[in-house]
Enzyme design. Structure first.
Site, PDB file in Angstrom:
ATOM      1  N   HIS A  76     -39.435  23.968 -19.238  1.00 40.13           N
ATOM      2  CA  HIS A  76     -39.115  25.206 -19.959  1.00 40.13           C
ATOM      3  C   HIS A  76     -40.365  25.825 -20.579  1.00 40.13           C
ATOM      4  CE1 HIS A  76     -34.469  24.822 -20.550  1.00 40.13           C
ATOM      5  NE2 HIS A  76     -34.841  24.769 -19.289  1.00 40.13           N
ATOM      6  N   TYR A 124     -39.018  20.540  -9.178  1.00 44.35           N
ATOM      7  CA  TYR A 124     -38.248  20.359 -10.402  1.00 44.35           C
ATOM      8  C   TYR A 124     -36.871  20.997 -10.351  1.00 44.35           C
ATOM      9  CZ  TYR A 124     -42.099  18.059 -12.677  1.00 44.35           C
ATOM     10  OH  TYR A 124     -43.058  17.137 -13.029  1.00 44.35           O
ATOM     11  N   HIS A 168     -31.958  16.861  -9.068  1.00 42.68           N
ATOM     12  CA  HIS A 168     -30.592  16.374  -8.989  1.00 42.68           C
ATOM     13  C   HIS A 168     -30.155  15.979 -10.402  1.00 42.68           C
ATOM     14  CE1 HIS A 168     -27.124  14.938  -6.896  1.00 42.68           C
ATOM     15  NE2 HIS A 168     -27.271  13.702  -7.300  1.00 42.68           N
TER      16      HIS A 168
END
Length: 390
Positions: free
Chosen positions: A158, A377, A380
């Site tokens: 992020h 990235y 899963h």
């Protein structure tokens, strides 16, 4: 071409090392070697990757090196982060900043967008169900980690990357009998950058709406306006503690895919920033709030980078070669004890004294994160299932 960066030229030692291990790895892969040999092998692979797999996301003639910032720079940013990501390079002030394109790890001519037929063949829903779906009772716990490892990498990504979103979406063709709720699956499209060159038609570029730098933008924001909104009174240099607006959206730098794990880490590093400010106030009582904020941000970002380099990555990739290599990335082969005792032994060599504090080397390409790095990235799901008892 005027303004073009010089090509990356590895040293003779690096070229010989890369060539030798390139031949050896055809027989023995790096992870089969004991720790120190495996780490040297990884260094050889890194040289090869730097030489062959770093490519600008801009077409020739539109490179970041040619994109000068028009407004005069505030001298504050000679020693501080600009939240837009500007001025980390004074010669290329927009490199890595908000709104610049992702790079590529292959030449652009090999990265053309897929046709409609190629996009859905094989069908991504079929791939997901057949190869990535967690089967009943199929949860395999990672006994060396806990769920904070997943929260940490989401917290870091992020900071680094977010594609610009288009206003429409894909309708994913669902196989017959698919049980997707409502019978329709939509995936948001990524907005391509404006066409700067004819090559952008077949190979579009895509913008990063975050800064590409390791600058804590997930808690500080990716614009100076956003950072101002997140600060407290300017006299103390602090950040506002995580709270929520009237609609339940957290007040922090980046809020996508919010969950409890992110709330913990955002709160922790906001508190860490504020604790650093308290330390700075006691040590430097004459500093103003802006000086304290800027310095605390640099310290906080360095802390995140160190945790990721010498703690998180070796924990996830628990191989002796990785543990040696990642510690060498930070401290160099000189090691932590010697470096703390005498400082950097080499001003230029990242191998001897680590990457932090070494000279800047762009390896022939303006700095960016790459589309392929982002693809790695698309992880899963890491959250345990009900059967795990968590």
């Amino acid at each position: 071409m005027p303004g073009q960066l010089p090509p990356y030229r590895p040293s003779l030692f690096d070229r010989v090392l890369a060539k030798a291990f390139g031949m050896i790895n055809k027989i023995v892969p790096w992870y089969k070697f004991p720790g120190i040999i495996g780490a040297i092998n990884l260094e050889a692979i890194r040289t090869t990757l730097r030489l062959n797999n770093l490519h600008d996301g801009y077409p020739p003639g539109h490179a970041v090196v040619n994109m000068a910032e028009q407004e005069p720079m505030d001298e504050r940013f000679l020693h501080a982060r600009n939240s837009d990501g500007k001025y980390n390079s004074l010669t290329m002030p927009r490199m890595g900043c908000t709104g610049m394109r992702f790079g590529r790890q292959f030449p652009r001519e090999y990265c053309r967008k897929p046709t409609e037929e190629e996009l859905w063949n094989p069908n991504p829903r079929v791939i997901s169900e057949r190869f990535m779906k967690r089967r009943e009772g199929g949860f395999i716990p990672a006994t060396t980690l806990n769920l904070f490892a997943a929260a940490w990498i989401q917290f870091q990504t992020h900071d680094w990357m977010a594609h610009e979103r288009a206003h429409d979406s894909y309708d994913v063709p669902l196989p017959e009998g698919d049980g997707w709720p409502g019978g329709r699956m939509e995936l948001l499209k990524t907005q391509p950058d404006e066409i700067l060159d004819a090559s952008d038609i077949e190979t579009p570029g895509y913008k990063n709406t975050n800064t590409a730098w390791w600058d804590g933008s997930q808690i500080y924001g990716s614009s100076e306006v956003e950072t101002e909104r997140l600060r407290t009174a300017h006299e103390d240099g602090k950040l506002r503690q995580i709270s929520y607006d009237a609609s339940g959206v957290p007040l922090t730098g980046f809020v996508d895919n919010w969950w409890f794990g992110l709330h913990i880490l955002h709160s922790l590093f906001v508190l860490e920033h504020n604790a650093i400010c308290d330390k700075l106030r006691r040590a430097y009582p004459d500093w103003n709030g802006t000086k304290m904020f800027d310095t605390a941000r640099l310290v906080n970002c360095a802390l995140m980078a160190k945790i990721h380099t010498v703690e998180w990555t070796p924990a996830v990739l628990g191989h002796p070669a990785l543990q040696i290599g990642m510690n060498a990335n930070w401290w160099g082969l000189a090691g932590e004890t010697l470096t703390k005792l005498v400082g950097r032994l080499s001003k230029t060599s990242e191998i001897i004294s680590g990457i932090p504090g070494s000279t800047t080397e762009l390896f022939g390409v303006p700095y960016s994160l790459t589309e392929e790095f982002v693809s790695v990235y698309r992880m899963h799901p890491l959250i345990p299932g009900k059967s795990s008892g968590i």
